[in-house]
Design an enzyme around this catalytic site. Sequence first.
Site, PDB file in Angstrom:
ATOM      1  N   SER A 188       0.853  -1.196   0.000  1.00  0.00           N
ATOM      2  CA  SER A 188       0.000   0.000   0.000  1.00  0.00           C
ATOM      3  C   SER A 188       0.890   1.249   0.000  1.00  0.00           C
ATOM      4  O   SER A 188       1.689   1.416  -0.922  1.00  0.00           O
ATOM      5  CB  SER A 188      -0.964  -0.034   1.183  1.00  0.00           C
ATOM      6  N   GLU A 318      -8.892  -5.306  -4.818  1.00  0.00           N
ATOM      7  CA  GLU A 318      -8.437  -4.099  -4.121  1.00  0.00           C
ATOM      8  C   GLU A 318      -9.614  -3.191  -3.760  1.00  0.00           C
ATOM      9  O   GLU A 318      -9.604  -2.492  -2.752  1.00  0.00           O
ATOM     10  CB  GLU A 318      -7.456  -3.325  -5.009  1.00  0.00           C
ATOM     11  N   HIS A 434      -7.595  -5.763  -0.189  1.00  0.00           N
ATOM     12  CA  HIS A 434      -6.366  -4.994  -0.009  1.00  0.00           C
ATOM     13  C   HIS A 434      -5.736  -5.335   1.341  1.00  0.00           C
ATOM     14  O   HIS A 434      -6.408  -5.371   2.365  1.00  0.00           O
ATOM     15  CB  HIS A 434      -6.727  -3.501  -0.062  1.00  0.00           C
TER      16      HIS A 434
END
Length: 536
Positions: A188, A318, A434
């Site tokens: 991330s 995601e 995610h």
Amino acid sequence: MEEPIVSTQEGQLIGSIKSAFNDESFFSFQGIPYAKPPLGELRFKAPLPPDQWDGIRDATREGDECYAKNLVSIYTGSENCLCLNVFTKEICSRSLRPVMLWIHGGGFTSGSSRSEIYDPSFLMTEDIVLVTLNYRIGPLGFLHLQDSSLGVPGNAGLKDIVMALQWVRRNISQFSGDPNNVTIFGESAGGAAVHLLMLSPMARGLFHKAIAQSGCATNHWATCRSDGVRHLAEALGIYTNDDRVLLKHLQEMSVEELIGGMERVPDPFLVGKFRPFGPIIEKKSTYEPGFLTENPVDIIKSGNFNQVPFITGCVEKEGMFVYSLCTTGKKNTLLVDESLVPNSLNLRIGSEQYNKAVDKIKKFYFSGNEDPSNDLDSILKVYGHNFFLYEIYKTAQHHLESSNTPIYFYLFAVDTELNFMKSVLGVEGEGVCHADDIAYLFKNMLTPEELEPNGPEVIGIHRMVKMWTNFAKYSNPTPNNNDPLIPVTWQPINKSCFNVLRIGTDDLQLLNKHPDVEGMDFWDEMYQKYALSSKL
């Protein structure tokens, strides 16, 4: 085994002994300062080298994380957070091991390297030296002022990571790590930081391979606006146009008051909006070197960056993470135009062209559905594409054009009991969210105590750890592979074939194109049609 003692250039450290996932022992050194505490007049500024100390420093406990809200919205940490942790199987050995330095995520406003999330016991089953670190986040790490003479041009948090890499170069051989074989990896915001380090002249020569998971320098959420400090000043009741006066006020207040002010500054996680604090292109200055002074895309296209073997990719869905942010809180922002139209299309909100772009996006993803808010699969797809995947996909393509080093692309789709983000975020549905990939590299506080030896969780851990550490060792995640759990040869992308390794629960598949290539082609068309000068 006796408690280990290591001598660094700054002083001696005593560590502790811990057990890896395979029950082998390793040495742990935690809370090691890699820079001078960024307090008082050093607040917001580039880090300075650490002080030396006398005697033996206790390195058996974690250091403070950067002051911010944690996962349960409680303020923790302090400003004195520039510390790192080193995990190794041997110390002072003549046989040096590859080094892997992990950069945590958190959107540049939260997160830390604490072992509740990043316990090293999975990775320490392999012959590597692992380094994790804390860096400054929020305004402490990313506030910037226009007056370059004040030494606050921005990106202090990224400069912290450079300072940590310099510490590694000086000291890691004492922990049996090879300073000439360092792999940076992160997820991330940590993935975006990895990519930014590849593009920064400040980090040149400090690492030799890079893995960017679910993040890149050009993701919209990794770009901040230039007026964030003015919004912060207003929230704190500071009214001045003089940067010197403003800096004095901001440096003298308590960290609690400063971060409390940040909480009152809007931080929209929308592709059509800029965030107040995060990486920024710095003004070129004669006062100090910049971390990033050019547009990332221009740097990539020029080829003038840290060209190292590179792994990049995403998880399967995601968009689940974005969906959770758009459906919580006081206001439901689901499918507002600013969450559909990227600011890099350079369209004025409300203009005819902007409205046409909105219509095209909705038509492509929702096929004219009059109530698209009920089409969860399509919502997750559009959010996954325009918040994460498209920019990462294009990053790989542009690196291919200008780089001579291998570029590996993956899609992570392992869905087992280790996946924890959906429950944390309160999102329902099938697929991998995610940050779920982290759980196969690092043990965390939600990892079950007992895992079936041949179960999908252990197989997933083995595959991720083996491929990632192979890459650190050999610049190749599947070298001469005879491991029955990794029965494929992962080929890098090339100009005729965009190879994608799909890392699934049951198998590994090497695909010759991305499964969402139609969506990538759609965004290519959007940029060609609407953007005056797109980011990618």
